[in-house]
Write a protein that holds these residues in place. Sequence first.
Motif, PDB file in Angstrom:
ATOM      1  N   LEU A   1       1.186   5.191   0.854  1.00  0.00           N
ATOM      2  CA  LEU A   1       0.667   6.265   1.704  1.00  0.00           C
ATOM      3  C   LEU A   1       1.303   7.574   1.263  1.00  0.00           C
ATOM      4  CD1 LEU A   1      -1.337   5.348   3.911  1.00  0.00           C
ATOM      5  CD2 LEU A   1       0.353   3.572   3.495  1.00  0.00           C
TER       6      LEU A   1
ATOM      7  N   TYR B   1       5.203  10.609  -2.400  1.00  0.00           N
ATOM      8  CA  TYR B   1       3.865  10.388  -2.948  1.00  0.00           C
ATOM      9  C   TYR B   1       2.974  11.553  -2.521  1.00  0.00           C
ATOM     10  CZ  TYR B   1       5.580   5.557  -3.365  1.00  0.00           C
ATOM     11  OH  TYR B   1       6.313   4.438  -3.657  1.00  0.00           O
TER      12      TYR B   1
ATOM     13  N   ASN C   1      -0.989  13.304  -2.764  1.00  0.00           N
ATOM     14  CA  ASN C   1      -2.371  12.950  -3.084  1.00  0.00           C
ATOM     15  C   ASN C   1      -2.923  13.740  -4.263  1.00  0.00           C
ATOM     16  OD1 ASN C   1      -2.535  15.389  -1.695  1.00  0.00           O
ATOM     17  ND2 ASN C   1      -4.300  14.793  -0.468  1.00  0.00           N
TER      18      ASN C   1
ATOM     19  N   GLN D   1       0.821  -1.210   0.000  1.00  0.00           N
ATOM     20  CA  GLN D   1       0.000   0.000   0.000  1.00  0.00           C
ATOM     21  C   GLN D   1       0.855   1.260   0.000  1.00  0.00           C
ATOM     22  OE1 GLN D   1      -3.478   0.253  -0.038  1.00  0.00           O
ATOM     23  NE2 GLN D   1      -3.028   2.435  -0.316  1.00  0.00           N
TER      24      GLN D   1
ATOM     25  N   CYS E   1      -7.897  13.512  -3.215  1.00  0.00           N
ATOM     26  CA  CYS E   1      -6.970  13.096  -4.282  1.00  0.00           C
ATOM     27  C   CYS E   1      -7.274  13.822  -5.583  1.00  0.00           C
ATOM     28  CB  CYS E   1      -7.077  11.588  -4.505  1.00  0.00           C
ATOM     29  SG  CYS E   1      -6.462  10.583  -3.146  1.00  0.00           S
TER      30      CYS E   1
ATOM     31  N   TRP F   1      -2.268   4.829  -4.517  1.00  0.00           N
ATOM     32  CA  TRP F   1      -2.959   4.714  -3.227  1.00  0.00           C
ATOM     33  C   TRP F   1      -4.292   3.981  -3.391  1.00  0.00           C
ATOM     34  CZ3 TRP F   1      -7.656   7.133  -1.957  1.00  0.00           C
ATOM     35  CH2 TRP F   1      -8.015   7.100  -0.604  1.00  0.00           C
TER      36      TRP F   1
ATOM     37  N   THR G   1       3.064  -2.394   3.359  1.00  0.00           N
ATOM     38  CA  THR G   1       3.377  -1.166   2.628  1.00  0.00           C
ATOM     39  C   THR G   1       4.656  -1.356   1.828  1.00  0.00           C
ATOM     40  OG1 THR G   1       4.636  -0.297   4.499  1.00  0.00           O
ATOM     41  CG2 THR G   1       2.305   0.340   4.359  1.00  0.00           C
TER      42      THR G   1
END
Length: 551
Positions: free
Chosen positions: A312, A355, A357, A310, A417, A366, A386
Motif C-alpha cells: 500500500l 512506497y 504511487n 500487498q 500510478c 502494488w 500485507t
Amino acid sequence: MNQEFLLITGGTVYDPANGIDGQVRDLWIAGGKLVAAPTDPTIRPNRTLDARGLVVMPGGVDMHCHIAGSKVNAGRKMRAAEKRTAEKVERTELTRSGTLGSVPSTFATGYKYLGMGYTTAFDAAVTPLLARHTHEEFADTPCLDKGFFVLTGNNHYILNAIRDSEPERVKNFLAWLLSAAKGYAPKIVNPGGVEVWKQLPSGNVTGLDEKVGHFDVTPRQIVREIVRAANELNLPHPAHIHCNQLGMPGNWQTTLETMRALEGYRGHLTHIQFHSYGGGDGDENTFNSKVAQLADYVNSHPNITVDVGQVLFGETTSMTGDGPLGYYLANLSQSKWYSNDTEMESGCGVSPIKYRNKNLVSGLQWAIGLEWYLLVSDPWRVAMSTDHPNGGSFLAYPQIIRLLMDRSFREEALARCHPEVRKRSQLGDLTREYTLQEICIITRAGPARMLGLKHKGHLGIGADADITLYSPHDDKQRMFEMPRYVLKAGEVLIDDGELRATPFGKTIHVAPAYDSARVPHIRDWFQEHYSLQFANYPVAVDELAAVEVVS
C-alpha cells in the motif's frame, strides 16, 4: 449448572467452509463454541443479538504478520519519532494506553485487529532462541488468539544434518525445536542466504543451487528437506517459505524453482508479491510483473498455497528475518538500519521504507499484489496479507477488499500510478471482482484451512465462536472498517464500534512427537556451540497463560 446460550438470529451468513453463501441463519453459542440449536423447546437464550440485515462471517484470521518479538521491538525503537504523531489509544477502564504508527504497541495491535473483526493472528518469523520474548509480548497483546512460525532455514543444526544426509535427524530436531519454542510451524527465510550473509560482508545466495559455504548444502536441499520433514510430521501447517532473492528484479525464476523444489509436498509461499518480479541487474527500466507465469503454476499444483504481501502506498517499516535484504533496502533508500544476527539460527534487518504511487517500482509492487488475488483461480489458495508492516499496515485490509470488489475503484487507483505500471502488468486488463463469499475465504476460511485450524474460519458446530457482524454498505472499505459486533469465544467484545471487554486469548502451538533418544545429541551440540545453557532454552508450558495445542 444450567448452560448459558447466546443466539444470533436472522443474520445473512457467509460460511464458505460449510457451503453457506449469503443465507439467513440463526447461530447458537454456548461455552465459547458454536452449538446445535437446542431441541428442548423450553430452552431460551440468555442473550439474543438481532442480526437482521447484517452480514455474519467468522472472525478474521491473519496468517502472516509481524506483531511481537525482538524484531518488532527493534522497529518500535527505531521509529520512536513516529510515535509522537501517530494515533494513540487512550487508557480507559477497559483499555491500556498504546500507540499506532507503522509498528503499533502490543495493546494497540490487539484492539485494532479486533476493531476490524479479526480474532486470530500469526507472527511470521521468530527465532527460537528468542521465543520466550515473543511469548511475553503475546501475553501483552489482548483480544487475539496468537501463534508464531519458527525460523529454521539457516539453523546450523539443520544445515549440518542435511549435509550429512540424515533426514531422520532433521525431522526429529524440527519436532523438538517446535516443541521447545512452543511454535506452530517451521519458517524458511532466504534458505542458506542469511547464513552466507553472516559469513561474508554483503554475502547472499543468488539461486537455489548455489552452495552455502562451510555447510556444503544448497537452498534447494534446505527447502526440500525441511518441507519433507514437516510433511512427514503431519504438521497442520507444514512449511512457511520466504524464497531467496526477495525484492530483486528477475527473482520470479527463483520463486518458480522453489515451487518445484517442493516436489509435490504441501508448502506455503509467503508474501508472494515480493517474489514475482521480472527484469534484471537492478535496472528499473526492465522491472515488470511475472505473476501470470507463477499463478499458472500455482493454479495447476494444488500442493501450493500463497499469501500476497500487498503493498500500500505510504510510509512503513520493513522488518524481516532476511538480513541481507535489510542491508539492501537500507542502502537503496539511504535510511537508517538495524541488523541482528542470532547465534546458530538466523538474522534480521529493520529499516524505514516508503512506497509512492508515482514511483514505478512501488506502483508495480502494488499492482503485482492485486494481480495475485485476481489471477489465482481458487480463492482457497490465496490469503490476504500485507506482510504487516512490510507492505503496509494490517489496517489497510478493508482498502484491499474494496480494490478487489470494486473494479472502478481499482481503475481509479491504477490511473494515479506511474503510467508504465499499466504497461508492465496485467492489472488494467483484469475485470474480476470478488464476491463477499470470496472475501470471506481469503480473510477467514482460507487462512484457517491453510493453517490447519479446524475450529476457526467457519461457523459449523464445534467451531470457536469467533464471529464478526458487518452492516452492509456499497463502499466495502467502509463496511469492513467498522463491524457492528465482534465476538471472541462467544463473548461480545465490540458492540456498535464500542469495546466492551478485552480478554487476552490463547497461544496456539504444536507439540509433535520426536524420538527422545535424539535429545542427548542435540544437548551435546547445543552445549558446545550456544552461549545459553541447554536447560534454559525450551519454553515451559506453565510460562504461557492460556494455550491450545493443535495436532
